[in-house]
Write a protein that holds these residues in place. Structure first.
Motif, PDB file in Angstrom:
ATOM      1  N   SER A  76     -75.059  29.722  68.531  1.00 24.78           N
ATOM      2  CA  SER A  76     -74.641  30.755  67.619  1.00 24.78           C
ATOM      3  C   SER A  76     -73.043  31.471  68.151  1.00 24.78           C
ATOM      4  CB  SER A  76     -75.595  31.840  67.571  1.00 24.78           C
ATOM      5  OG  SER A  76     -75.953  32.412  68.986  1.00 24.78           O
ATOM      6  N   LYS A  77     -72.581  32.141  67.386  1.00 28.40           N
ATOM      7  CA  LYS A  77     -71.252  32.759  67.832  1.00 28.40           C
ATOM      8  C   LYS A  77     -71.532  33.795  68.531  1.00 28.40           C
ATOM      9  CE  LYS A  77     -69.394  31.446  63.309  1.00 28.40           C
ATOM     10  NZ  LYS A  77     -68.926  31.892  62.010  1.00 28.40           N
ATOM     11  N   PRO A  78     -70.468  34.482  69.350  1.00 27.05           N
ATOM     12  CA  PRO A  78     -70.836  35.602  69.854  1.00 27.05           C
ATOM     13  C   PRO A  78     -71.166  36.906  69.287  1.00 27.05           C
ATOM     14  CG  PRO A  78     -68.666  34.617  70.812  1.00 27.05           C
ATOM     15  CD  PRO A  78     -69.262  33.734  69.425  1.00 27.05           C
ATOM     16  N   VAL A 201     -77.139  38.989  72.970  1.00 26.09           N
ATOM     17  CA  VAL A 201     -75.806  39.531  72.486  1.00 26.09           C
ATOM     18  C   VAL A 201     -74.696  39.151  73.649  1.00 26.09           C
ATOM     19  CG1 VAL A 201     -76.836  40.655  70.781  1.00 26.09           C
ATOM     20  CG2 VAL A 201     -76.142  41.634  73.000  1.00 26.09           C
ATOM     21  N   ASP A 202     -73.320  39.157  73.382  1.00 24.98           N
ATOM     22  CA  ASP A 202     -72.509  38.878  74.208  1.00 24.98           C
ATOM     23  C   ASP A 202     -71.891  40.460  74.649  1.00 24.98           C
ATOM     24  OD1 ASP A 202     -71.385  35.723  74.153  1.00 24.98           O
ATOM     25  OD2 ASP A 202     -72.526  36.566  72.608  1.00 24.98           O
ATOM     26  N   ARG A 203     -72.042  41.524  73.834  1.00 23.49           N
ATOM     27  CA  ARG A 203     -71.432  42.736  74.162  1.00 23.49           C
ATOM     28  C   ARG A 203     -72.569  43.855  73.567  1.00 23.49           C
ATOM     29  NH1 ARG A 203     -69.498  42.189  77.452  1.00 23.49           N
ATOM     30  NH2 ARG A 203     -67.201  41.970  77.333  1.00 23.49           N
ATOM     31  N   ILE A 301     -63.196  42.832  73.041  1.00 21.47           N
ATOM     32  CA  ILE A 301     -63.908  41.948  71.966  1.00 21.47           C
ATOM     33  C   ILE A 301     -63.148  40.723  71.557  1.00 21.47           C
ATOM     34  CG2 ILE A 301     -64.819  42.144  69.401  1.00 21.47           C
ATOM     35  CD1 ILE A 301     -64.862  45.331  69.739  1.00 21.47           C
ATOM     36  N   GLN A 302     -62.108  40.707  71.892  1.00 20.01           N
ATOM     37  CA  GLN A 302     -61.204  39.468  71.520  1.00 20.01           C
ATOM     38  C   GLN A 302     -61.697  38.473  72.435  1.00 20.01           C
ATOM     39  OE1 GLN A 302     -57.206  40.843  70.756  1.00 20.01           O
ATOM     40  NE2 GLN A 302     -57.112  40.180  68.883  1.00 20.01           N
ATOM     41  N   SER A 303     -62.203  38.589  73.547  1.00 17.64           N
ATOM     42  CA  SER A 303     -62.221  37.699  74.741  1.00 17.64           C
ATOM     43  C   SER A 303     -63.645  37.191  74.596  1.00 17.64           C
ATOM     44  CB  SER A 303     -62.169  38.524  76.064  1.00 17.64           C
ATOM     45  OG  SER A 303     -63.290  39.372  76.272  1.00 17.64           O
ATOM     46  N   LEU A 304     -64.430  37.744  74.100  1.00 17.23           N
ATOM     47  CA  LEU A 304     -66.055  37.243  73.539  1.00 17.23           C
ATOM     48  C   LEU A 304     -65.756  35.703  73.336  1.00 17.23           C
ATOM     49  CD1 LEU A 304     -67.624  40.315  71.968  1.00 17.23           C
ATOM     50  CD2 LEU A 304     -67.506  39.766  74.405  1.00 17.23           C
ATOM     51  N   PRO A 305     -65.316  35.339  72.318  1.00 18.23           N
ATOM     52  CA  PRO A 305     -65.639  33.635  72.039  1.00 18.23           C
ATOM     53  C   PRO A 305     -64.889  32.931  73.348  1.00 18.23           C
ATOM     54  CG  PRO A 305     -64.527  35.039  70.305  1.00 18.23           C
ATOM     55  CD  PRO A 305     -64.385  35.970  71.270  1.00 18.23           C
ATOM     56  N   GLU A 420     -61.801  24.427  78.433  1.00 14.73           N
ATOM     57  CA  GLU A 420     -60.681  25.390  78.243  1.00 14.73           C
ATOM     58  C   GLU A 420     -59.394  24.866  78.258  1.00 14.73           C
ATOM     59  OE1 GLU A 420     -61.603  28.581  80.856  1.00 14.73           O
ATOM     60  OE2 GLU A 420     -63.057  29.478  79.412  1.00 14.73           O
ATOM     61  N   SER A 421     -59.132  23.944  79.348  1.00 16.02           N
ATOM     62  CA  SER A 421     -57.653  23.304  79.434  1.00 16.02           C
ATOM     63  C   SER A 421     -57.317  22.278  78.437  1.00 16.02           C
ATOM     64  CB  SER A 421     -57.801  22.433  80.885  1.00 16.02           C
ATOM     65  OG  SER A 421     -58.618  21.528  80.760  1.00 16.02           O
ATOM     66  N   LYS A 422     -58.542  21.712  77.727  1.00 19.70           N
ATOM     67  CA  LYS A 422     -58.025  20.804  76.730  1.00 19.70           C
ATOM     68  C   LYS A 422     -57.864  21.218  75.310  1.00 19.70           C
ATOM     69  CE  LYS A 422     -59.937  16.516  78.902  1.00 19.70           C
ATOM     70  NZ  LYS A 422     -60.697  15.334  78.810  1.00 19.70           N
ATOM     71  N   GLN A 423     -58.356  22.602  75.222  1.00 19.16           N
ATOM     72  CA  GLN A 423     -58.129  23.244  73.816  1.00 19.16           C
ATOM     73  C   GLN A 423     -57.850  24.471  73.861  1.00 19.16           C
ATOM     74  OE1 GLN A 423     -61.843  22.024  71.725  1.00 19.16           O
ATOM     75  NE2 GLN A 423     -63.075  23.404  72.629  1.00 19.16           N
ATOM     76  N   PRO A 424     -57.012  25.138  73.146  1.00 19.21           N
ATOM     77  CA  PRO A 424     -56.783  26.938  73.098  1.00 19.21           C
ATOM     78  C   PRO A 424     -58.081  27.493  73.076  1.00 19.21           C
ATOM     79  CG  PRO A 424     -55.845  25.881  71.055  1.00 19.21           C
ATOM     80  CD  PRO A 424     -56.618  24.570  71.971  1.00 19.21           C
ATOM     81  N   ALA A 425     -58.185  28.579  73.729  1.00 20.27           N
ATOM     82  CA  ALA A 425     -59.537  29.401  73.609  1.00 20.27           C
ATOM     83  C   ALA A 425     -59.545  30.166  72.559  1.00 20.27           C
ATOM     84  CB  ALA A 425     -59.548  30.552  74.821  1.00 20.27           C
ATOM     85  N   PRO A 426     -60.646  30.012  71.672  1.00 25.56           N
ATOM     86  CA  PRO A 426     -60.849  30.887  70.401  1.00 25.56           C
ATOM     87  C   PRO A 426     -60.522  32.090  70.579  1.00 25.56           C
ATOM     88  CG  PRO A 426     -62.944  30.097  71.235  1.00 25.56           C
ATOM     89  CD  PRO A 426     -62.144  29.610  72.187  1.00 25.56           C
ATOM     90  N   PHE A 427     -60.095  32.953  69.502  1.00 31.90           N
ATOM     91  CA  PHE A 427     -59.758  34.421  69.636  1.00 31.90           C
ATOM     92  C   PHE A 427     -59.933  35.045  68.287  1.00 31.90           C
ATOM     93  CE2 PHE A 427     -55.954  37.705  70.524  1.00 31.90           C
ATOM     94  CZ  PHE A 427     -56.612  37.685  71.823  1.00 31.90           C
ATOM     95  N   VAL A 428     -60.534  36.233  68.698  1.00 37.24           N
ATOM     96  CA  VAL A 428     -60.940  37.024  67.308  1.00 37.24           C
ATOM     97  C   VAL A 428     -59.618  37.378  66.542  1.00 37.24           C
ATOM     98  CG1 VAL A 428     -62.208  38.939  66.452  1.00 37.24           C
ATOM     99  CG2 VAL A 428     -63.180  37.691  68.645  1.00 37.24           C
TER     100      VAL A 428
END
Length: 564
Positions: A76-78, A201-203, A301-305, A420-428
């Motif tokens: 599931s998503k954060p 939950v994440d937060r 919040i944007q750092s959660l993914p 993380e090094s192979k693909q950009p980190a997701p961002f809200v």
């Protein structure tokens, strides 16, 4: 039988599948289990089902602590959980983030949200009722079925195609009221539902109103239900624009005092001040503070993914430690039971001695006291079980979990960094997050070091006539002053030597150890920026370089013309 590494490589080549492979070396040979994971999520799911789940099922962990995890829990998503008393602005906060209404939303000064609403992404806008939601294997809510119809009738999923929800999901909760009546009339265990969500939950965001700082009995119980999830908790003091600066200072102090009585940790909880709705501020004197606080909260919040995999890994480790301790407790109670007579009497004695048993197990197995479950809750639950039917200690299951914690978790940590090094980190992105970064209304735009970035003239020249008066009193030789002469004047700012040293390096553009009138004016401008509370850059931005020191001769000519 184990296969040679060449055969494994050939098999991978013939299938033509590129995978992260995890093959642990043991005594120079490959791991018999031959674990191969494509993603960290898949690795976590496999570790849980193969290593931890057998221990949990053997020692009735799911009856005592938490239901079993399902694939949707890992995939599931954060999720962000909002908790607060009525009319603190929980639903409005979601509306503020999404910048649009969501199905099932009701806002008012009275308690309007009477149930749990999971706001999630969906191609088609609509509402899914709780009973249908808990049979959907793609959603992480199947285990909520245990709370019965009284809860499921007050639980819905609100789906909509919103960009913010592509990265996170948000859980809105009922407004908490004071009084015994509310706790009884809910019809389900509100604190247990919050505990269930808190583990997944994440937060967790606790919302307070600047005019409503009292923490009711049910709110205290709700916060205590989130114990053990302290690293996920953030506090938002909403509607902070409705009081002036002096009142806000007192409100903040009162809030910290109230929280200190409920959250029994020495660490101070992070509190964000602001007014999280799209209406004009009533008191604008703290506007800059509110903007900075909202940007900090948005970044959190944007750092959660980006940190979702790490959070799930951390939760799995916490769960594994608790499951091990639970196994030791259950097996100890089984061992102490008599074979034939006096079982009931012995059971009562063991329940009374549970704190002492905790101490014995802590010493015997070298376990931290913080890993043990709440002793009072454990004593209440043990009343309903026959200790004679408990399983004995099976060291093979314990060793399997120990091996997972000691070696395989470290490999997953490395995989997280590799992913993380192979693909950009997701961002809200989207909603309120869209207008918070770039453009003239982004935080810090046109302020501090970035002031004058979009102006045609050199911003320092606006006050240069005042700086020149000081410059010529410092006895310049050949149009320049030495560091000795400049030091006394710069120290009048009372800034530390480390800061003044950095300002000197930034202002000495030609690095000759002296300052001309332009460089001195720049130094004074940087001192002014620092005194106003802004940070200094590591390198001087182009727009602050004095025109006389720029490489473009046209800029120098333009500057001299302006001076004339």
């Amino acid at each position: 039988n184990e296969e040679p590494s060449e055969n494994i490589s050939m098999k991978e080549d013939t299938r033509g599948v590129t995978m992260f492979s995890w093959v642990k070396q043991e005594h120079g040979s490959h791991n018999k289990e031959g674990e191969m994971y494509q993603t960290v999520t898949e690795g976590l799911q496999t570790l849980y089902s193969k290593k931890l789940l057998p221990l949990e099922e053997t020692y009735l962990f799911h009856d005592f602590h938490s239901p079993a995890l399902e694939p949707a829990d890992f995939q599931s998503k954060p999720m962000v959980l909002l908790v607060g008393q009525y009319s603190t602005g929980k639903t409005t906060f979601i509306r503020y983030l999404l910048e649009q209404d969501f199905p099932g939303m009701r806002i008012g000064p009275e308690p309007t949200t009477d149930g749990f609403i999971a706001v999630m992404y969906g191609e088609n806008e609509g509402v899914v009722p709780g009973n249908a939601l808990v049979v959907d294997s793609k959603k992480p809510f199947r285990k909520l079925n245990a709370f019965g119809n009284a809860f499921l009738n007050r639980f819905i999923c609100s789906q909509m195609p919103n960009q913010v929800l592509q990265s996170i999901s948000i859980i809105d909760t009922p407004g908490i009221l004071s009084g015994e009546k509310q706790r009884i009339s809910r019809g389900y265990d509100f604190a247990e539902v919050l505990r269930w969500f808190g583990e997944r939950v994440d937060r967790i965001i606790l919302l307070f109103d600047a005019h409503k700082l009292d923490i009711s009995d049910e709110f205290s119980e709700a916060i205590r239900a989130l114990k053990g999830q302290d690293d996920k908790i953030r506090v938002v003091l909403n509607k902070a624009d409705q009081v002036d600066t002096q009142q806000l200072m007192r409100v903040y102090g009162a809030l910290m005092w109230s929280l200190g009585k409920v959250i029994n940790t020495p660490e101070v909880v992070r509190v964000y001040l602001g007014s999280f709705w799209a209406k004009p501020l009533q008191n604008t004197e703290n506007r800059r503070l509110f903007e900075a606080e909202s940007q900090d909260l948005f970044r959190d919040i944007q750092s959660l993914p980006r940190n979702a995999a790490l959070r799930k890994l951390n939760d799995l480790i916490k769960r594994a430690r608790l499951a091990k301790v639970h196994a030791y407790i259950i097996s100890y109670l089984k061992k102490e039971m008599p074979t034939l007579f006096g079982r009931e009497k012995k059971k009562e004695e063991l329940i009374m001695r549970l704190p002492e048993i905790y101490t014995i197990l802590q010493r015997e197995h070298h376990i931290s006291a913080g890993d043990f479950p709440n002793v009072n809750k454990m004593q209440d639950m043990l009343q309903h079980y026959d200790f004679h039917k408990f399983p004995s200690l099976k060291m093979k299951l314990i060793e399997s979990v120990d091996k997972m914690l000691a070696t395989k978790i470290a490999v997953l940590m490395a995989m997280i960094r590799e992913e993380e090094s192979k693909q950009p980190a997701p961002f809200v992105s989207g909603g309120a997050f869209e207008g918070s970064q770039d453009g003239p209304f982004g935080q810090g735009y046109g302020e501090g070091i970035s002031a004058g970035a979009d102006a045609e003239d050199w911003i320092v020249s606006r006050d240069k006539h005042r700086y020149d008066e000081i410059f010529y009193t410092l006895m310049p030789v050949n149009g320049k002053i030495t560091g000795v002469n400049a030091k006394k004047e710069m120290m009048n700012s009372r800034l530390p030597n480390t800061v003044l040293g950095k300002i000197w390096k930034l202002a000495d553009c030609d690095q000759d150890g002296m300052l001309d009138d332009d460089e001195f004016a720049l130094a004074q401008h940087l001192i002014k920026i620092k005194l106003e509370g802004y940070e200094l850059p590591s390198e001087l931005p182009d727009h602050l370089v004095p025109p006389s020191h720029r490489k473009n001769p046209a800029a120098k000519t333009l500057y001299n013309h302006t001076e004339d």
